[in-house]
Design an enzyme around this catalytic site. Structure first.
Site, PDB file in Angstrom:
ATOM      1  N   HIS A 135       0.916  -1.185  -0.003  1.00 16.33           N
ATOM      2  CA  HIS A 135       0.057  -0.072   0.036  1.00 16.33           C
ATOM      3  C   HIS A 135       0.999   1.304   0.095  1.00 16.33           C
ATOM      4  O   HIS A 135       0.821   1.815   0.987  1.00 16.33           O
ATOM      5  CB  HIS A 135      -0.966  -0.031   1.172  1.00 16.33           C
ATOM      6  CG  HIS A 135      -2.069   1.012   1.129  1.00 16.33           C
ATOM      7  ND1 HIS A 135      -3.207   0.769   1.492  1.00 16.33           N
ATOM      8  CD2 HIS A 135      -2.232   2.376   0.555  1.00 16.33           C
ATOM      9  CE1 HIS A 135      -4.247   1.646   1.330  1.00 16.33           C
ATOM     10  NE2 HIS A 135      -3.652   2.652   0.761  1.00 16.33           N
ATOM     11  N   LYS A 218      -5.917  -0.196  -9.437  1.00 11.74           N
ATOM     12  CA  LYS A 218      -6.371   0.320  -8.039  1.00 11.74           C
ATOM     13  C   LYS A 218      -7.824   0.965  -8.241  1.00 11.74           C
ATOM     14  O   LYS A 218      -7.802   1.985  -8.909  1.00 11.74           O
ATOM     15  CB  LYS A 218      -5.553   1.068  -7.196  1.00 11.74           C
ATOM     16  CG  LYS A 218      -5.780   1.925  -6.032  1.00 11.74           C
ATOM     17  CD  LYS A 218      -6.181   0.944  -5.086  1.00 11.74           C
ATOM     18  CE  LYS A 218      -6.687   1.866  -3.735  1.00 11.74           C
ATOM     19  NZ  LYS A 218      -5.848   2.637  -3.362  1.00 11.74           N
ATOM     20  N   HIS A 321      -6.492  13.723   2.045  1.00 11.72           N
ATOM     21  CA  HIS A 321      -7.644  13.604   1.153  1.00 11.72           C
ATOM     22  C   HIS A 321      -8.211  14.914   0.862  1.00 11.72           C
ATOM     23  O   HIS A 321      -9.481  15.080   0.119  1.00 11.72           O
ATOM     24  CB  HIS A 321      -8.948  12.524   1.673  1.00 11.72           C
ATOM     25  CG  HIS A 321      -8.454  11.123   1.866  1.00 11.72           C
ATOM     26  ND1 HIS A 321      -8.419  10.351   0.668  1.00 11.72           N
ATOM     27  CD2 HIS A 321      -7.799  10.594   2.671  1.00 11.72           C
ATOM     28  CE1 HIS A 321      -8.025   9.147   1.008  1.00 11.72           C
ATOM     29  NE2 HIS A 321      -7.429   9.318   2.343  1.00 11.72           N
ATOM     30  N   ASP A 361       0.436   2.391   3.894  1.00 10.07           N
ATOM     31  CA  ASP A 361      -0.398   3.641   3.258  1.00 10.07           C
ATOM     32  C   ASP A 361       0.697   5.082   3.545  1.00 10.07           C
ATOM     33  O   ASP A 361       0.155   5.915   3.996  1.00 10.07           O
ATOM     34  CB  ASP A 361      -1.541   4.015   4.195  1.00 10.07           C
ATOM     35  CG  ASP A 361      -2.579   4.912   3.382  1.00 10.07           C
ATOM     36  OD1 ASP A 361      -2.465   5.239   2.344  1.00 10.07           O
ATOM     37  OD2 ASP A 361      -3.656   5.299   3.957  1.00 10.07           O
TER      38      ASP A 361
END
Length: 568
Positions: A135, A218, A321, A361
């Site tokens: 990831h 993805k 984000h 991540d």
């Protein structure tokens, strides 16, 4: 004449043997050596007045018949066992696990040492397979230095640098970006594989990325993970034998978790963020752990659940984000993803083997250099809070250790179709090995071997008269230089891309290895991590129930493998 040694004296000279126990770092985890492949009295050890000398432990055999490198008397910790052995490396691959020496004069030799053999002293060290982080947001290339120094030798993900899309999603979109990233991969001493963008409702934009070199696709909610996109992406993956990774729909805009599972249509998929706070269907993404076709992973920012976990997550989420705290909807989006009850359940689901993999991540809410640390911190916390696992007794935590090491080695390799090359310490596989002093296990490797050659090691002052004077820190070794770099690391691609001749077309130096078997792997294949519970998450309280049992635990206030290891 025989000489009897105490266990302590033997361990200090040749390393632990069968029945000896080793504490992992400063945790409460103990592993016990299950078998010793070496022979008492016939052990090989290098040094002045020791065994590996001409006519003694070193034979007269030519280079073709001896190992290139032998790691002597090491304790191997892998999903298949915890054993003491010598490890042979030949032509960059693991050649044998057994007893090294001179077959002309020593009994039981399965690994011949000769004048062509280099020795790495493994006495007192633990050896694990290089870690695999599946990831990765390729935001900055410096992540690779951090990952490699932590014991990770393979990175899978997507991105193009600190672009806004890459900051949030692990996608290398389109053939042009894929070609550039594959060319960049030639400059780094680590195995790499790239995921294309899977969010499209027609096949052609996806197929062309696989043909360009992507090892998979993805799907990310930030690009629109709708049932139509999921179905199309999995159809392309089935046609090309590549894997699909998915970050599901946190806002449940295109459907709830049941709609996403229905769109899978029983097809294999790697679900990122199958966890308590990382994203995906709120609040019940954990339910997919019970699906036979779902290969679930979680990421390290929630590993393990501590008193600081919740406070840290909100700010991380807003940045990663591209959210605005002044917009109420953005704030609600962020808060919906951070739930103490599901984070606590995530600890237990890892411990019981329902969550099969753990990844980082990187720079997108996770820490690229802490996959291994946080895996073992979780194992420690669960032992302290939940006691021994079934299969472990009072003497050791061998089964728990095998379960947790599999989460960042063999299971990610199986998931992404690279287990024929990496992911475990087995003959024939690429020699990506990590050597640890037990006191620093999981925290600071002593040495990282890539493709049979030392890539990174703790090294002292280069101007000193010996290798050990301060300052001792991680330094790149010869496997990271010149033409050796391309011969000690791999780049994973699709079979479609390999057949299309991208190596010559892109001018690549590294060996390209095609992924395979991505579409046939199931949850049953996740070694030591194959439990498929029926999970229910209460939409009001967020309580998690698995097979009728409430999953909850307290946050940790103190962890091992933490501040005492990072004073300098």
């Amino acid at each position: 004449m025989t000489l009897r040694l105490s266990r302590r004296a033997y361990a200090e000279m040749f390393g632990p043997t069968t029945g000896d126990r080793i504490r992992l770092a400063d945790t409460e985890l103990l592993i016990e050596v299950e078998r010793d492949h070496t022979l008492y009295g016939e052990e090989v050890k290098f040094g002045g007045g020791k065994v590996i000398r001409d006519g003694m432990g070193q034979s007269q055999l030519p280079a073709a018949d001896v190992a290139d490198t032998v790691i002597t008397n090491a304790v191997i910790l892998d999903h298949w066992g915890i054993v003491k052995a010598d490890i042979a490396i030949k032509h960059g691959r693991i050649a044998a696990i057994g007893k090294a020496g001179n077959p002309d004069i020593q009994p039981g030799v399965t690994i011949a040492i000769g004048a062509a053999t280099e020795i790495i002293a493994g006495e007192g060290l633990i050896v694990t397979a290089g870690g695999i982080d599946t990831h990765i947001h390729f935001i900055s290339p410096q992540q690779i230095d951090e990952a490699l120094a932590s014991g990770v030798t393979t990175m899978i993900g997507g991105g193009t640098g600190p672009a806004t899309g890459t900051n949030a999603t692990t996608c290398t979109p389109g053939p042009w970006h894929m070609e550039r990233m594959l060319q960049a991969a030639d400059g780094w001493p680590i195995n790499l594989g790239f995921l294309g963008k899977g969010n499209a409702s027609r096949p052609q934009p996806l197929v062309e990325q696989i043909e360009a070199g992507a090892i998979g696709l993805k799907l990310h909610e930030d690009w629109g993970t709708t049932p139509a996109a999921i179905d199309n992406c999995l159809t392309v993956a089935d046609d090309t034998d590549t894997q699909v990774a998915i970050h599901t729909d946190t806002l449940n805009e295109a459907g709830f978790v049941e709609a996403t599972v229905a769109a899978f249509k029983g097809r294999t998929i790697h679900t990122y963020h199958t966890e308590g706070a990382g994203g995906g269907h709120a609040p019940d993404i954990l339910k997919v752990c019970g699906e036979a076709n779902v290969l679930p992973s979680s990421t390290n920012p929630t590993r393990p659940y501590t008193i600081n976990t919740l406070d840290e997550h909100l700010d991380m989420l807003m940045v990663c984000h591209h959210l605005d705290p002044s917009i109420a909807e953005d704030l609600a989006f962020a808060e919906s993803r951070i739930r103490r009850e599901t984070i606590a359940a995530e600890d237990i689901l890892h411990d019981l083997g329902a969550l099969s993999m753990l990844s980082s991540d990187s720079q997108a809410m996770g820490r690229v250099g802490e996959v291994i640390i946080r895996t073992w911190q979780t194992a420690h916390k669960m032992k302290v809070q939940r006691g021994a696992l079934t299969g472990d007794g009072a003497r050791n935590d061998n089964f728990r250790a095998k379960r947790y090491v599999a989460k960042y080695t063999i299971n990610p390799a199986l998931t992404h179709g690279i287990a024929h090359e990496v992911g475990s310490i087995e003959p024939g596989k690429w020699a990506d090995l990590v050597l640890w002093e037990p006191a620093f296990f999981g925290v600071k490797p002593a040495m990282i071997v890539k493709g049979g050659m030392i890539a990174v090691a703790q090294m002292g002052d280069p101007n000193a008269s010996i290798p050990t004077p301060q300052p001792v820190h991680y330094r790149e070794m010869f496997a990271t230089r010149g033409g050796a770099l391309a011969r000690t690391s791999l780049t994973f691609v699709s079979q479609l891309a390999l057949d299309a001749g991208i190596s010559a077309r892109y001018g690549l130096a590294k060996r390209l290895v095609p992924v395979r078997g991505c579409r046939t792997v199931t949850k049953r294949d996740m070694i030591h991590n194959a439990w498929q519970p029926a999970i229910r998450v209460d939409p009001e309280t967020y309580d998690v129930v698995a097979d009728g049992a409430l999953l909850t635990c307290e946050p940790a206030a103190v962890l091992p493998m933490a501040q005492r290891y990072f004073l300098f």
